[in-house]
Structures are given as structure tokens and as C-alpha cells.
Design a protein around this motif. Structure first.
Motif, mmCIF file in Angstrom:
data_model
loop_
_atom_site.group_PDB
_atom_site.id
_atom_site.type_symbol
_atom_site.label_atom_id
_atom_site.label_comp_id
_atom_site.label_asym_id
_atom_site.label_seq_id
_atom_site.Cartn_x
_atom_site.Cartn_y
_atom_site.Cartn_z
ATOM 1 N N GLY A 151 10.976 -5.170 -84.282
ATOM 2 C CA GLY A 151 10.626 -4.176 -85.284
ATOM 3 C C GLY A 151 9.118 -4.063 -85.421
ATOM 4 N N GLU A 152 8.689 -3.076 -86.194
ATOM 5 C CA GLU A 152 7.261 -2.850 -86.388
ATOM 6 C C GLU A 152 6.602 -3.998 -87.134
ATOM 7 N N ALA A 153 7.355 -4.714 -87.963
ATOM 8 C CA ALA A 153 6.804 -5.864 -88.675
ATOM 9 C C ALA A 153 6.375 -6.967 -87.720
ATOM 10 N N VAL A 154 6.911 -6.961 -86.508
ATOM 11 C CA VAL A 154 6.488 -7.898 -85.467
ATOM 12 C C VAL A 154 5.425 -7.259 -84.587
ATOM 13 N N ARG A 155 5.665 -6.030 -84.169
ATOM 14 C CA ARG A 155 4.750 -5.371 -83.235
ATOM 15 C C ARG A 155 3.369 -5.150 -83.866
ATOM 16 N N GLY A 156 3.330 -4.827 -85.168
ATOM 17 C CA GLY A 156 2.057 -4.560 -85.829
ATOM 18 C C GLY A 156 1.079 -5.715 -85.751
ATOM 19 N N PRO A 157 1.467 -6.939 -86.180
ATOM 20 C CA PRO A 157 0.550 -8.076 -86.093
ATOM 21 C C PRO A 157 0.134 -8.402 -84.657
ATOM 22 N N LEU A 158 1.030 -8.202 -83.703
ATOM 23 C CA LEU A 158 0.675 -8.465 -82.317
ATOM 24 C C LEU A 158 -0.398 -7.500 -81.833
ATOM 25 N N LEU A 159 -0.237 -6.227 -82.181
ATOM 26 C CA LEU A 159 -1.226 -5.233 -81.744
ATOM 27 C C LEU A 159 -2.553 -5.406 -82.472
ATOM 28 N N GLU A 160 -2.506 -5.899 -83.699
ATOM 29 C CA GLU A 160 -3.750 -6.164 -84.416
ATOM 30 C C GLU A 160 -4.535 -7.276 -83.725
ATOM 31 N N ALA A 161 -3.829 -8.287 -83.244
ATOM 32 C CA ALA A 161 -4.487 -9.410 -82.578
ATOM 33 C C ALA A 161 -4.783 -9.113 -81.114
ATOM 34 N N LEU A 162 -3.902 -8.339 -80.456
ATOM 35 C CA LEU A 162 -4.017 -8.090 -79.015
ATOM 36 C C LEU A 162 -3.824 -6.597 -78.734
#
Length: 383
Positions: A151-162
Motif C-alpha cells: 500500500g501507499e503507507a509502505v511505498r511513501g516512506p520508501l520513496l522518501e528515503a530512496l
């Protein structure tokens, strides 16, 4: 996930790397690691598990207090010891979470294997809070054949970091068992149930306060709290203080099948979590024919998008138990005619049922050859 995807494959083996956490001195830690590595090749054996798959259990000794990168290293080392230094003999490997699962999978897969990773952890901010862990996670995504968020709740933090992995991180669903039998009809909303950890992040204290308020208005209400956690004693004490101890049942931790059976014996799932990456229990409740009262905590507003009113009631994440009480009253006052559980269930099944999720995984795993042996290996690591 294994139960959903194993049928239709020629062979599936699960390597369940399980963290054994304990307080150990540096000297004792070294002794334990060496002993574990020596025993694993002889002690590891294959058993039957769900979906016709096989499973090998791999204990991973970890001193209490270690951070995610060290935990990933130890999963890698323990798995290598269990394998006797021989790569996992499968063309497809699918790992559970980037660290430690993806890290261990990439280091123990065959050179020609396609390694996929699904991430659903709610603690990604902690996983990515050091340069070393971020670099390792970057390597996992780069080297994987496919990387998926639930979900976006997972993808969002990943894209913020990477952020450079924007095109690599895709979505894939968690599977939910919708069964094949008739679904019961709920006629009232008096038997509340909560399923999950009894921890602060799940909002269970607010739930208990809201239940006491609503029960003062309707003495027929009951609440069953299914799960274990650090707040159990405090919740038990608070239920007595609120005068609702006779109406609240704490079951402790139960097996998944029992949790689903309990859902089918209740009227309303109340899920006031502060943050969820997906919210499997919300979908499970609707699969059981039960409406939901759930916070907009990340995953649920994605899974219930377009069917919010049909499925029940979504409420904001607040620190006020009245938010839950008011949400319940609104749902109660329009139930059942203001909901459409059958429609919500059908739409969710199309996305999250075992057949739907299995079809998507099989398409990804075996897209390049219809004749290749279907032998995915699942690497299940620490949650």
C-alpha cells in the motif's frame, strides 16, 4: 500468502527464518552463533505446511537490542548455515520484507534466480534510520527482479528515503481467505470485536473508553478483544474501573483460524489503529460478512476506497475516544439499509481473495516461460 499462491505451483518451499532474541554477553553470543551454525545443517528438516508447500524452520539467534542491519546479517548467516553453503535451488525466490528477508534471499539465491520482495512493515522509519541500513535496502531494491509494497503507507516512506526507485516499487495485495461458503447476515451491531495486538499503536485504550460510553447507552453491547500485548494488564484494570469488565472478553493470542471463527460470531469489527500499511483484519471482517468501524490510518482507506459507506464507517485518527463513539452511532443509525456488505465483500474479493492474489503472483513469477518448472521459494523472516 503461501496458502494462496502454493496451489498451482509444481513445488514451493518456505524457509522460515525466526528471530530468537535473548539477552547475551558478547562471549555467549559468539558461542551461541557458532553452535547454531554447526547444528543447523543437521537439525534443519522439512515439514508440510499450508497449500501443499514444504517448510524448513531456521532459528536465528539475536542478542536483544540489535538494529535492523545486524539482524539482516544474522538471518543471512543462519540461512546459509542451514543450506550448508549451497544456494537455494529454485528459479524464483520471494522474500518477506526487505530487511532481513530480501537481504538474506539475495545472498542465498542462485545466480540465475529471480528474487522478488514484498514489503509491508509498519516500522520502515526505524529500518531506514541509519545510513548503513538505507544503503542495504537500496541494494535489495536494485538487485531484486521486482519489489512490491502492499500500500501507499509502505511505498511513501520508501520513496522518501530512496526516491530514485520510484519506477521500481510497485503495488501488490495481501491475500485474504474469502472461503467458498454462504456468508451470514448481520442484523444488529451489539457484539463488537477487535483483532490485533494490544499495543499503543492500535488505539486499544481509546477503543475501551469508547465502548464503555456506548454501553452506557445500550447495556446489551459486548466487546471481545482478540490478541496479546503489553497493554493487557492495564486494559483489564481499566475495564473494571469503567464498570464494563463483565462485558469485555480478552481472549489472548489465538491461531488465525480461531480469530476468523470469532469474527464470524460477532457483529462489528472495531479497528481504531493509528497506522496500518494494509489492514488485513478489516478485509477479513468483511469477508466474514461483518461491517467495520475503522480509522483512516493508511491501508484501510486504500482497501475500502469507493466502498467506504457500503463497508461500514471510516473515522479519523484522533486522541479522543468520542471519535469512535460518534462513528459507531452514525453506523448504527443507518445500519443495515445504509450499508451494502454483499457489494463491499464482492469488490474486495475481486482484489484480495486467494485466487486473485495468486493469479497476480503467478503472472509475475512465471511471465517469461510457460514451460519452466514452477518452483518458487518463500523466505519468511522476522516481522
Amino acid at each position: 500468502m503461501v496458502d494462496a499462491t502454493a496451489p498451482g505451483c509444481d513445488q514451493v518451499t518456505v524457509y522460515h527464518c525466526d528471530a530468537w532474541v535473548a539477552r547475551m554477553s558478547e562471549e555467549r553470543d559468539g558461542e551461541v552463533v557458532r553452535a547454531n551454525a554447526a547444528l543447523l545443517p543437521r537439525a534443519a528438516h522439512t515439514t508440510e505446511t499450508v497449500g501443499g508447500a514444504r517448510m524448513r524452520y531456521v532459528p536465528v539467534p539475536i542478542p536483544r537490542g540489535e538494529w535492523h542491519m545486524e539482524i539482516a546479517r544474522r538471518h543471512d548467516e543462519a540461512l546459509r548455515a542451514a543450506l550448508g553453503g549451497v544456494p537455494i535451488d529454485a528459479p524464483v525466490v520471494h522474500a518477506h520484507v526487505g530487511l532481513p528477508g530480501g537481504w538474506a534471499a539475495l545472498r542465498n539465491a542462485r545466480p540465475d534466480a529471480r528474487v522478488y520482495v514484498t514489503e509491508h512493515a509498519t516500522f520502515l522509519d526505524h529500518v531506514l534510520d541509519t545510513d548503513e541500513a538505507r544503503q542495504a535496502y537500496d541494494e535489495v531494491i536494485t538487485r531484486s527482479a521486482g519489489f512490491f509494497a502492499v500500500g501507499e503507507a509502505v511505498r511513501g516512506p520508501l520513496l522518501e528515503a530512496l526516491p530514485h526507485h520510484k519506477d521500481k516499487i510497485q503495488f501488490i495485495a495481501n491475500p485474504v481467505d474469502f472461503g467458498d461458503g454462504a456468508v451470514r447476515t448481520v442484523n444488529h451491531l451489539r457484539r463488537w470485536i477487535y483483532v490485533g495486538g494490544l499495543i499503543q499503536r492500535k488505539g486499544v485504550g481509546l477503543l475501551l473508553e469508547a465502548f464503555a460510553t456506548c454501553r452506557a447507552e445500550d447495556p446489551k453491547l459486548t466487546l471481545t478483544m482478540v490478541g496479546a500485548g503489553e497493554l493487557l494488564d492495564r486494559l483489564t484494570e481499566r475495564a473494571a474501573e469503567l464498570g464494563v469488565a463483565d462485558a469485555v472478553t480478552f481472549t489472548g493470542a489465538v491461531p488465525p483460524d480461531e480469530a476468523l471463527r470469532l469474527m464470524s460470531a460477532h457483529d462489528l469489527l472495531v479497528h481504531p489503529s493509528r497506522m496500518e500499511t494494509f489492514g488485513v483484519t478489516v478485509v477479513e471482517a468483511l469477508a466474514a460478512g461483518m461491517p467495520v468501524l475503522v480509522t483512516r490510518c493508511g491501508g484501510p482507506e486504500e482497501t475500502l476506497a469507493g466502498i467506504e459507506g457500503a463497508a461500514g464507517e471510516l473515522i479519523d485518527v484522533t486522541d479522543d475516544p468520542e471519535t469512535i463513539s460518534a462513528g459507531y452511532r452514525r453506523l448504527r443509525d443507518r445500519f443495515p439499509h445504509g450499508t451494502d456488505i454483499a457489494r463491499a465483500r464482492a469488490e474486495l474479493a475481486a482484489c484480495y481473495s486467494y485466487p486473485a492474489v495468486a493469479q497476480e503472483h503467478h503472472r509475475i513469477w512465471f511471465h517469461d516461460s510457460q514451460s519452466a518448472p514452477k518452483q518458487p521459494e518463500w523466505l519468511a523472516g522476522q516481522k
